[in-house]
Design a protein around this motif. Structure first.
Motif, PDB file in Angstrom:
ATOM      1  N   LEU A  27      24.640  51.547  33.307  1.00  0.00           N
ATOM      2  CA  LEU A  27      25.227  51.568  31.964  1.00  0.00           C
ATOM      3  C   LEU A  27      24.539  52.683  31.195  1.00  0.00           C
ATOM      4  O   LEU A  27      23.300  52.693  31.102  1.00  0.00           O
ATOM      5  N   GLY A  28      25.337  53.608  30.656  1.00  0.00           N
ATOM      6  CA  GLY A  28      24.753  54.685  29.856  1.00  0.00           C
ATOM      7  C   GLY A  28      23.660  55.393  30.633  1.00  0.00           C
ATOM      8  O   GLY A  28      23.822  55.737  31.808  1.00  0.00           O
ATOM      9  N   ARG A  29      22.502  55.566  29.982  1.00  0.00           N
ATOM     10  CA  ARG A  29      21.422  56.332  30.605  1.00  0.00           C
ATOM     11  C   ARG A  29      20.249  55.432  31.040  1.00  0.00           C
ATOM     12  O   ARG A  29      19.104  55.859  30.993  1.00  0.00           O
ATOM     13  N   CYS A  30      20.584  54.207  31.429  1.00  0.00           N
ATOM     14  CA  CYS A  30      19.496  53.323  31.869  1.00  0.00           C
ATOM     15  C   CYS A  30      19.012  53.726  33.262  1.00  0.00           C
ATOM     16  O   CYS A  30      17.844  54.086  33.437  1.00  0.00           O
ATOM     17  N   ILE A  31      19.921  53.683  34.239  1.00  0.00           N
ATOM     18  CA  ILE A  31      19.534  54.073  35.602  1.00  0.00           C
ATOM     19  C   ILE A  31      19.477  55.599  35.689  1.00  0.00           C
ATOM     20  O   ILE A  31      18.411  56.170  35.941  1.00  0.00           O
ATOM     21  N   GLU A  33      19.111  59.220  34.518  1.00  0.00           N
ATOM     22  CA  GLU A  33      18.329  59.840  33.435  1.00  0.00           C
ATOM     23  C   GLU A  33      17.160  58.959  33.015  1.00  0.00           C
ATOM     24  O   GLU A  33      16.087  59.447  32.721  1.00  0.00           O
ATOM     25  N   GLY A  34      17.367  57.633  32.969  1.00  0.00           N
ATOM     26  CA  GLY A  34      16.290  56.745  32.528  1.00  0.00           C
ATOM     27  C   GLY A  34      15.302  56.480  33.652  1.00  0.00           C
ATOM     28  O   GLY A  34      14.151  56.928  33.619  1.00  0.00           O
ATOM     29  N   MET A  35      15.773  55.781  34.672  1.00  0.00           N
ATOM     30  CA  MET A  35      14.912  55.457  35.823  1.00  0.00           C
ATOM     31  C   MET A  35      14.951  56.572  36.865  1.00  0.00           C
ATOM     32  O   MET A  35      13.926  56.978  37.404  1.00  0.00           O
ATOM     33  N   PHE A  36      16.164  57.069  37.112  1.00  0.00           N
ATOM     34  CA  PHE A  36      16.393  57.913  38.289  1.00  0.00           C
ATOM     35  C   PHE A  36      16.924  59.279  37.866  1.00  0.00           C
ATOM     36  O   PHE A  36      17.948  59.357  37.184  1.00  0.00           O
ATOM     37  N   VAL A  37      16.215  60.335  38.291  1.00  0.00           N
ATOM     38  CA  VAL A  37      16.691  61.684  37.945  1.00  0.00           C
ATOM     39  C   VAL A  37      17.047  62.468  39.199  1.00  0.00           C
ATOM     40  O   VAL A  37      17.558  63.585  39.118  1.00  0.00           O
ATOM     41  N   GLY A  38      16.785  61.882  40.350  1.00  0.00           N
ATOM     42  CA  GLY A  38      17.092  62.573  41.611  1.00  0.00           C
ATOM     43  C   GLY A  38      15.910  63.437  42.053  1.00  0.00           C
ATOM     44  O   GLY A  38      15.145  63.941  41.232  1.00  0.00           O
ATOM     45  N   GLU A  39      15.822  63.596  43.365  1.00  0.00           N
ATOM     46  CA  GLU A  39      14.679  64.313  43.958  1.00  0.00           C
ATOM     47  C   GLU A  39      14.607  65.765  43.507  1.00  0.00           C
ATOM     48  O   GLU A  39      13.520  66.351  43.437  1.00  0.00           O
ATOM     49  N   ASP A  40      15.767  66.382  43.197  1.00  0.00           N
ATOM     50  CA  ASP A  40      15.775  67.825  42.875  1.00  0.00           C
ATOM     51  C   ASP A  40      15.580  68.106  41.393  1.00  0.00           C
ATOM     52  O   ASP A  40      15.630  69.255  40.957  1.00  0.00           O
ATOM     53  N   SER A  41      15.367  67.068  40.609  1.00  0.00           N
ATOM     54  CA  SER A  41      15.234  67.265  39.160  1.00  0.00           C
ATOM     55  C   SER A  41      13.931  67.985  38.822  1.00  0.00           C
ATOM     56  O   SER A  41      12.897  67.752  39.463  1.00  0.00           O
ATOM     57  N   PRO A  42      13.958  68.848  37.772  1.00  0.00           N
ATOM     58  CA  PRO A  42      12.697  69.458  37.308  1.00  0.00           C
ATOM     59  C   PRO A  42      11.801  68.432  36.608  1.00  0.00           C
ATOM     60  O   PRO A  42      10.620  68.672  36.389  1.00  0.00           O
ATOM     61  N   ILE A  43      12.370  67.275  36.269  1.00  0.00           N
ATOM     62  CA  ILE A  43      11.568  66.220  35.628  1.00  0.00           C
ATOM     63  C   ILE A  43      10.674  65.603  36.712  1.00  0.00           C
ATOM     64  O   ILE A  43      11.188  65.221  37.779  1.00  0.00           O
ATOM     65  N   PRO A  44       9.370  65.527  36.461  1.00  0.00           N
ATOM     66  CA  PRO A  44       8.476  65.013  37.505  1.00  0.00           C
ATOM     67  C   PRO A  44       8.930  63.658  38.024  1.00  0.00           C
ATOM     68  O   PRO A  44       9.180  62.735  37.230  1.00  0.00           O
ATOM     69  N   ASN A  45       9.081  63.574  39.343  1.00  0.00           N
ATOM     70  CA  ASN A  45       9.596  62.342  39.930  1.00  0.00           C
ATOM     71  C   ASN A  45       9.005  62.121  41.312  1.00  0.00           C
ATOM     72  O   ASN A  45       8.520  63.058  41.942  1.00  0.00           O
ATOM     73  N   VAL A  46       9.065  60.899  41.761  1.00  0.00           N
ATOM     74  CA  VAL A  46       8.688  60.579  43.147  1.00  0.00           C
ATOM     75  C   VAL A  46       9.913  59.939  43.781  1.00  0.00           C
ATOM     76  O   VAL A  46      10.406  58.909  43.302  1.00  0.00           O
ATOM     77  N   ASN A  47      10.442  60.581  44.776  1.00  0.00           N
ATOM     78  CA  ASN A  47      11.672  60.129  45.440  1.00  0.00           C
ATOM     79  C   ASN A  47      12.784  59.864  44.421  1.00  0.00           C
ATOM     80  O   ASN A  47      13.551  58.901  44.550  1.00  0.00           O
ATOM     81  N   GLY A  48      12.831  60.683  43.380  1.00  0.00           N
ATOM     82  CA  GLY A  48      13.909  60.595  42.389  1.00  0.00           C
ATOM     83  C   GLY A  48      13.591  59.730  41.184  1.00  0.00           C
ATOM     84  O   GLY A  48      14.315  59.767  40.189  1.00  0.00           O
ATOM     85  N   MET A  49      12.522  58.916  41.238  1.00  0.00           N
ATOM     86  CA  MET A  49      12.194  58.035  40.089  1.00  0.00           C
ATOM     87  C   MET A  49      11.273  58.789  39.131  1.00  0.00           C
ATOM     88  O   MET A  49      10.255  59.341  39.561  1.00  0.00           O
ATOM     89  N   ARG A  50      11.602  58.743  37.844  1.00  0.00           N
ATOM     90  CA  ARG A  50      10.774  59.440  36.832  1.00  0.00           C
ATOM     91  C   ARG A  50       9.350  58.907  36.856  1.00  0.00           C
ATOM     92  O   ARG A  50       9.137  57.704  36.709  1.00  0.00           O
ATOM     93  N   LYS A  51       8.414  59.801  36.962  1.00  0.00           N
ATOM     94  CA  LYS A  51       7.004  59.387  37.019  1.00  0.00           C
ATOM     95  C   LYS A  51       6.550  58.749  35.704  1.00  0.00           C
ATOM     96  O   LYS A  51       5.836  57.758  35.692  1.00  0.00           O
ATOM     97  N   ASP A  52       6.994  59.364  34.562  1.00  0.00           N
ATOM     98  CA  ASP A  52       6.521  58.839  33.261  1.00  0.00           C
ATOM     99  C   ASP A  52       6.992  57.393  33.060  1.00  0.00           C
ATOM    100  O   ASP A  52       6.245  56.534  32.591  1.00  0.00           O
TER     101      ASP A  52
END
Ligand code: AHR
Length: 489
Positions: A27-31, A33-52
């Motif tokens: 729903l919206g930006r919960c999953i 952008e919120g939880m999951f940005v994908g492995e190729d995102s410039p947003i720091p992530n581990v296996n696609g999940m936002r680190k912050d």
């Protein structure tokens, strides 16, 4: 001076940490952008999940995460969300904003998020538009370690061993978006679907959660308990605090004192709901085997101007934090029956604990309440009583509290003062106890105060020292509009 009595000799029930759970829907930006940005995102992530986000939720002590809905769950076909991402089906999320759902976050990604969060999984299956076979196969896919078609498919998709699945919901809001069913019809459907939610390993038995009532629909609870109570481990309850009407709920950031008190009063209705549904359940289940699972709760405001109305994005102030604090005190007090709850929702949707904007993330006042109440997790609820006036012309009291004891003997007491004008002088006395030390933490401020992307740290909890330790407790003055936690040794 209000009297606050805590009785460590009266041990009532265990406070299941799952009461402090979260809900995350497609729903919206919960999953996305919120939880999951994908492995190729410039947003720091581990296996696609936002680190912050992962770091913040871990720090908050998130015990359990509910997924994939919500109304989305009864339109979700889990096989669309497994296998190579490039070949996953794209669909329109008809319920929420009409956006493209590319299914890049599916079963494997959900369990990966739970692994990183260190929390348990609560999955909601599709009764409204799915088949018994589809639901049964999903459970097999997730939890079977045998040689079986679904376990083999999971292995082909790169996950050898089953995942731990603590809870499985058999449908969501089947009285509404999940199929508009009557309680009698749903009870029969529940019995049928739940039969095929098989246990493949008794050390990994998913607790089965039936769809429960919409707020004060006591007839729903009565019928479900009568017809299907023996087949379920939990019955859900949904209740949202809506200040105005469903068409004009009121704004998250702009509200009058009157509107604030209406919000508090409506939020306090949760006490009546869990008490009365619990009393009804006692008729069929006096041993309290079946838990009340409040798997959607929170404040629902109008969306922020300029955002997609289907995305349910709203800001979060001290008012939201007061609601979180008083709601947790209610859940703790009813922890003999309330076994799990999931705030709606985790990130960027409704009463969130975190908001994101591109790379930026902020924590909401509600987040700090969750973090403060972490000290109650898995404790034993104690008998306690705090004298309090009611809020003027309202049913809700000015002060709510709950007290629990940790295994090491530390007593945890949380007090919420919902008055906007009156501090509360409180004399706490703990029976048969010699107090050697007290530490305290507070979340307080002007009721409209909130964090945003320009000013990220306007609201946060901090140490509280306005108390005096006595031989058997403490004396304190709790400021207006505050949540305070005391740790008593
Ligand atoms: O949380 C938003 C929606 O509210 C959920 O999808 C639904 O279950 C409820 O009506």
């Amino acid at each position: 001076m209000q009297k606050y009595l805590i009785n460590p000799n009266q041990k009532i029930s265990k406070i299941n940490r799952d009461i402090y759970g979260c809900f995350s829907e497609h729903l919206g930006r919960c999953i996305y952008e919120g939880m999951f940005v994908g492995e190729d995102s410039p947003i720091p992530n581990v296996n696609g999940m936002r680190k912050d986000i992962i770091d913040a939720l871990r720090e908050m002590g998130i015990p359990v995460l509910r997924w994939p809905g919500g109304c989305f769950a009864d339109e979700y076909h889990w096989k669309d969300g497994i296998g190579p991402k490039e070949s996953r089906k794209k669909m329109i999320n008809t319920h929420w904003g009409g956006v493209v759902e590319d299914n890049s976050f599916g079963t494997h990604e959900f369990f990966e998020a739970c692994r990183q969060l260190g929390c348990d999984a609560y999955i909601c299956g599709n009764v409204g538009s799915g088949t018994v076979q589809e639901m049964s196969e999903w459970v097999e896919y997730m939890t079977s370690d045998a040689v079986s078609p679904m376990a083999n498919l999971r292995r082909e998709n790169g996950h050898d061993k089953p995942w731990r699945l603590k809870y499985f919901g058999v449908g969501n809001e089947n009285w509404g978006c999940g199929g508009n069913m009557t309680p009698e019809f749903y009870a029969d459907q529940y019995r049928r679907y739940a039969t095929y939610v098989r246990t493949y390993d008794w050390n990994n038995r998913a607790q089965k959660i039936a769809c429960g009532p919409n707020g004060a629909d006591y007839n729903w609870t009565d019928v479900l308990m009568k017809k299907a109570g023996r087949q379920m481990d939990g019955l859900s309850l949904h209740y949202y605090t809506v200040m105005g009407s469903w068409h004009k709920k009121g704004k998250a950031l702009e509200f009058t004192d009157d509107e604030y008190y209406i919000t508090i009063d409506k939020a306090y209705f949760m006490e009546e709901l869990v008490r009365r549904h619990g009393e009804l359940m006692n008729r069929y289940d006096p041993e309290k085997r079946v838990g009340i699972i409040v798997d959607e709760w929170g404040i629902w405001h109008d969306v922020e101007e300029g955002t997609n109305p289907g995305f349910l994005y709203q800001q979060n102030t001290l008012r939201d934090a007061m609601v979180a604090g008083l709601t947790f005190n209610i859940f703790n007090k009813h922890s003999d029956r309330v076994r799990m709850a999931n705030i709606a929702q985790t990130i960027n949707v409704l009463q969130s604990v975190a908001l994101t904007d591109g790379e930026e993330m902020i924590l909401t006042p509600t987040y700090y309440v969750f973090r403060m109440y972490k000290d109650h997790h898995e404790n034993t609820l104690l008998g306690s009583y705090l004298t309090t006036p009611n809020l003027a012309d309202k049913k809700a009291p000015q002060l709510t509290e709950s007290a629990s004891i940790k295994e090491d003997g530390t007593i945890v007491a949380t007090i919420v003062n919902t008055s906007l004008s009156d501090a509360a002088e409180i004399h706490c006395q703990i029976a048969d106890t010699q107090v050697s030390g007290v530490a305290a933490e507070i979340l307080t401020g002007e009721v409209h105060a909130h964090n945003d992307f320009e000013n990220k740290n306007v609201v946060s909890s901090c140490e509280f020292s306005d108390f005096e330790v006595t031989a058997d407790g403490f004396k304190t003055t709790v400021p207006p509009c505050s949540v305070v936690k005391f740790l008593i040794k």
